[in-house]
Design an enzyme around this catalytic site. Structure first.
Site, PDB file in Angstrom:
ATOM      1  N   LYS A  80       0.857  -1.189   0.000  1.00 12.66           N
ATOM      2  CA  LYS A  80       0.000   0.000   0.000  1.00 12.66           C
ATOM      3  C   LYS A  80       0.892   1.238   0.000  1.00 12.66           C
ATOM      4  CE  LYS A  80      -3.981   1.737   2.738  1.00 12.66           C
ATOM      5  NZ  LYS A  80      -4.785   1.476   3.961  1.00 12.66           N
ATOM      6  N   SER A 155      -9.654   1.366   2.780  1.00 11.85           N
ATOM      7  CA  SER A 155      -8.815   2.196   1.936  1.00 11.85           C
ATOM      8  C   SER A 155      -7.780   1.410   1.129  1.00 11.85           C
ATOM      9  CB  SER A 155      -8.073   3.217   2.805  1.00 11.85           C
ATOM     10  OG  SER A 155      -7.226   2.563   3.739  1.00 11.85           O
ATOM     11  N   SER A 179      -9.814  -1.159   6.879  1.00 14.16           N
ATOM     12  CA  SER A 179      -9.195  -0.859   5.581  1.00 14.16           C
ATOM     13  C   SER A 179      -8.473  -2.023   4.922  1.00 14.16           C
ATOM     14  CB  SER A 179      -8.229   0.323   5.714  1.00 14.16           C
ATOM     15  OG  SER A 179      -8.948   1.536   5.674  1.00 14.16           O
TER      16      SER A 179
END
Ligand SMILES: [Zn+2]
Lengths: 492, 482
Positions: A80, A155, A179
């Protein structure tokens, strides 16, 4: 023959060690998959082709020399883009950090490099990890590989999508309120949030420090456990890093659930949860029962306030965490006549609307005269949530629930309604507030063919038990569907 | 109407000289090239998080213990939020509720009167970086740009807050001086005011006598010597009294001490009270300082200045000499060792605080740069007690020892300064002088004691100045009283 990009980490590791494949082969398979999925998916913000190839070559030389750093050596892994990577741009999907190249590796990243992982690139996220769809990314929305008109969740949507389509064999994200687990559920992969403190946060761009935790995405429970093993461990650079003995992750996977006490959370099986998802959850509970588990209904009474508490605590922490982004030392800067004005203009231009909303919300919640009614009250709710879990675990080994209230929703469906968007994390937030580990395992698809996630929660440091039950859920679910993007190679 | 009375509280910041900064591994060092002692943590790069420095915690526990404070077993870090370019995170990690130390006290002495100042709290925080505004005349308003140096960012900072117990500028100065001595004795900081490793902020208000309510206070900053602390407070007391006498009103504000003009000046900060939005630092767990740690610090506490002064007075020095010795670790150490080696404390104290200090000042040297040892002082003291050396000659010998000319005896012998204290020999000399001066001796025997000096002088002349004058004077007196 299986495309190398679709191998599990376990199988790829076997073939690397038997000499049937090389790390360069695995990287090239991932690169090919990236090439034909990315135009539709936009899972990545940066693909580090040179770096990945160079690492793969080094790893192959290591294998030839008999050097083996463990199960992640030679495995293509995505990160990420809020995990700091030395020499590789890290943006947190924000204009504020566009083009910023960290001079250091976060601890989890350093651990992966030491384990010989081939880091393929940086994946898209909601700006500073604030969101549930990647629609808050400053650099475009990622797509759901099962239906490109839908969101991948967030996310960590880019990491989830990447693993789902095989452009990486495993990936890491961060989970502050869901997330990792929510996008894992929406993309039909395994996503896991470890106990708070198990993985160092050093080098993870902070959203809410008391809730953030790095965790893995994988296409199997065993792969997820191996990925977590690669990054977990005490770190002197993180004062909240766990200091005691670390749980073993993979040795209970075959034990099954016979005799285990499984609690299905009453408050997370209400009407607000999509009926197909509830049905799938109930069906899996029945299968666990058939497999010998003692399934009972439990209550987490304060979980109905957990969402509200979360949306005070997380913004409050983020309002301070993001204060350092002021244009003074790094990142983008909007010039102005005075320093104050420069900082104000830089921040106004650099942060997207959701980040701005949360900074304002958090600043307000901490203000004199409001602190007690908002932030103070939220902290008291957090204590109650912890107590609820403690009570529930007196009579159960793990808790189960849906991971999300809906399957993947259409792009734009919730962008005008922040509260509806926030509700996406209603099932996942309680574990963050408690600091407990939790995992989402795909258990089926709905009538639209979209994957459904099943959440398992365990008490702090209960990762062994969590992976054990997750492995049984995986076996019972026999989930074998693949997203259309991953199987449409020939047609593209 | 009762007389005006000042109410004063002091906030002191002390930078700890630890090996590394408060929350990262960077060195605590001064005078190095800008931004060389920095890392992701103290530059507040994205993703970097703090880890508390145990050595700094030990330092604050030492200070709190010396100030007789309660050490909280669990203390909490907070974020103090405000935007400022030299504060890289735009929040300062500090403490709020549950600081490391609370409820302390410090006894000071002003004009021989003991006085107790209450210590509200002693808490741990981190220092900021430094801004330098570059422009026409260095003034912030005309500056074209600013330069930032983060070498100081994250240096451990201890804040010591007193109760509003202080009533005079002299007491404030005495408090500041004693605190500085304590911090130096503990070895946690060099506490140099001019370099900013110790800084005072003075909160001052005035009221009509001890029974009146507290008046509105001002906070004076930029006080960088003990003398200016006293001057600034005196100025502020006078200013406030004058304003109130003239029917005016004191505004709660921050004022800036201007050393050159000798005045405090309003910093004209808009007086909306600043909201720092304190909340508990989520990057850190509560700080645990267990009983064993507290006990160890207490057991290892060095002798504090007040204890040392009392001990020196007990050994026989006067209060002033005791203070001078206690204030200077090098001189105090020499004194302690010399006394231990057998030196007379009173004598050694005077030599060290007068002759040695004068020498060091004259030669611009530190004690270690001289040849003087505690054994020398003890030897010198013994020679004087034994009558081998006059106290006048002892000063010359001491200076020669300092200069590296040898041991006291070697020097005294080389310079032919050894006194004659052989009583048989001296008695013969005295008798010879009396025989040569019978008239004078009769006057003496008749009660004119002034004549003793004459006889002593004659004996000194005959012996080339080497006779022990005390012994000779005693002999002459005895003979006169026959
Ligand atoms: Zn540093």
């Amino acid at each position: 023959m299986t495309d190398l990009a679709d191998l599990s980490i376990v199988e790829a590791g076997r073939q690397l060690r038997s000499g049937d494949v090389t790390a360069v082969d695995l990287w090239e398979a991932a690169a090919t998959r990236i090439a034909y999925t990315e135009p539709h998916l936009h899972a990545f913000l940066t693909v580090d082709r040179e770096g990945a190839l160079a690492t793969a070559k080094v790893v192959d030389a290591a294998f030839r020399a008999g050097e083996d750093a463990g199960p992640l050596q030679g495995i293509p892994i995505a990160l990420k883009d809020n995990m700091c990577t030395k020499g590789l741009a890290t943006t947190a999907s924000s204009r504020m950090l566009e083009g910023w190249v960290p001079p250091y590796d976060g601890t989890a990243v350093a651990n992966l490099r030491n384990a010989g992982a081939v880091l393929v690139g940086k994946t898209n996220l909601d700006e500073f990890a604030m969101g549930s769809s990647t629609e808050n990314s400053a650099f475009g929305t990622s797509r759901n590989p099962w239906d490109v008109d839908r969101v991948p969740g967030g996310s960590s949507g880019g990491s989830a999508g990447s693993v789902a389509v095989g452009s990486s064999m495993g990936a890491f994200g961060s989970d502050t309120g869901g997330s990792i687990r929510q996008p894992a559920a929406l993309c039909g992969v395994v996503g896991m949030k470890p106990t708070y403190g198990l993985v160092s946060r050093y080098g993870l761009i902070a959203f809410a420090s008391s809730l953030d935790q790095i965790g893995p995405f994988a296409r199997s429970v065993e792969d997820a456990a191996l990925l977590l093993e690669g990054v977990a461990g005490h770190d002197i650079h993180d004062a909240t890093s766990y200091r005691g003995e670390y749980p073993t992750l993979t040795d209970g996977l075959e034990k099954g659930v016979k005799g285990l006490r499984v609690g299905i959370v009453k408050e997370l099986m209400v009407d607000a949860i999509d009926s197909e998802i509830r049905a799938a959850t109930r069906a899996m509970a029945d299968k666990l029962s058939d497999a010998g588990a003692d399934v009972v209904e439990v209550s987490l009474p304060s979980s109905e306030y957990a969402l509200s508490a979360y949306y005070l605590i997380a913004p409050a922490e983020c309002s301070a965490n993001l204060a350092r982004l002021d244009g003074v030392r790094y990142g983008n800067r909007v010039p102005a006549d005075t320093t104050d004005e420069m900082m104000a203009k830089t921040r106004a231009a650099g942060f997207g609307p959701e980040v701005t909303r949360r900074i304002l919300l958090g600043t307000y919640a901490l203000s004199a005269g409001y602190y007690d009614a908002f932030y103070g009250q939220a902290q008291r709710v957090r204590t109650l949530v912890r107590q609820d879990f403690a009570t529930a675990y007196e009579q159960t080994d793990v808790l189960i629930s849906p991971t999300t209230p809906t399957t993947a929703f259409e792009i734009g469906a919730k962008t005008d309604d922040p509260i509806a968007m926030y509700y996406s994390d209603v099932c996942t937030i309680p574990s963050n507030l408690a600091g407990d580990p939790s995992i989402s395992v795909p258990v089926g698809v709905d009538t639209r063919g979209l994957p459904i996630g099943f959440q398992i929660m365990a008490p702090a440091l209960g990762e062994s038990m969590l992976f054990r039950v997750a492995a049984e859920v995986e076996r019972l679910a026999e989930f074998s569907a693949r997203p259309s993007l991953a199987v449409s190679k020939e047609t593209v | 109407m009762p007389e005006w009375e000042a109410v004063i509280g002091i906030e002191t910041h002390v930078e700890l000289q630890t090996n590394s900064k408060m929350f990262c591994g960077c060195a605590v060092a001064f005078g190095e090239a800008p931004n060389t002692n920095t890392c992701p943590v103290c530059l507040a790069l994205p993703g970097a998080i703090p880890v508390p420095n145990e050595e700094a915690i030990e330092g604050i526990v030492k200070i709190g213990t010396a100030l007789d404070s309660t050490i909280n077993k669990d203390s909490l870090f907070y974020r103090k939020n405000y935007f400022y370019p030299d504060l890289p995170k735009n929040y300062q990690i500090s403490q709020y509720t549950f600081p490391v130390c609370e409820f302390g006290k410090l006894e000071i002495v002003v004009d021989g009167e003991p006085f107790v100042v209450g210590i509200t709290r002693v808490h741990m925080e981190e220092d900021t970086g430094k801004s330098r505004h570059v422009g026409e005349d260095g003034r912030i308003h005309d500056a074209s740009h600013s330069l930032l140096d983060f070498n100081r960012s994250g240096v451990p900072l201890v804040e010591i807050v007193t109760e509003p117990d202080i009533r005079t500028a002299e007491q404030a100065r005495a408090y500041g001086a004693e605190l500085q001595r304590i911090v130096r004795t503990l070895g946690v900081s060099d506490a140099r005011l001019e370099e900013g490793s110790m800084r005072f902020d003075a909160n001052v208000s005035v009221r009509r006598g001890p029974d009146a309510e507290f008046g509105t206070r001002t906070e004076t900053k930029n006080v960088n010597s003990l003398r200016s602390l006293q001057r600034a407070i005196t100025f502020e007391i006078d200013r406030q009294t004058r304003v109130l006498e003239e029917g005016g009103e004191i505004i709660q504000e921050t004022r800036h001490w201007n050393e050159d003009k000798g005045v405090t000046i309003s910093m004209r900060i808009k007086e909306e009270s600043e909201d720092y939005r304190y909340f508990q630092e989520p990057d850190m767990l509560p700080l645990e300082i267990d009983e064993a740690w507290q006990q160890r610090v207490k057991a290892e506490q060095p002798e504090l200045p007040a204890q040392k002064r009392a001990r020196y007075v007990g050994l026989g020095t006067d209060a002033h000499t005791a203070e001078l010795l206690a204030d200077d670790p090098a001189l105090g150490g020499l004194f302690d060792q010399a006394v231990q080696a057998g030196a007379n404390a009173k004598q050694a104290g005077i030599w060290i605080t007068q002759e040695v200090v004068a020498y060091l000042r004259r030669e611009e040297k530190s004690l270690v740069e001289t040849a003087l040892s505690a054994a020398h002082v003890a030897e010198l003291s013994e020679m004087v007690s034994a009558g081998d050396l006059s106290s006048t000659a002892s000063k010359d010998v001491l200076n020669a020892v300092l200069a590296g000319d040898g041991t006291p005896r070697e020097i005294a012998e080389a310079k032919d300064l050894i006194q004659i204290s052989d009583s048989g020999f001296l008695e013969a000399e005295v008798d010879a002088v009396i025989a040569d001066n019978t008239d004078a001796f009769e006057k003496l025997a008749g009660g004119d004691m002034k004549m003793i000096g004459f006889f002593v002088g004659q004996v000194m002349k005959r012996t080339g100045g080497k006779a022990d004058p005390r012994l000779v004077s005693e002999m002459v007196r005895n003979k006169a009283q026959g």
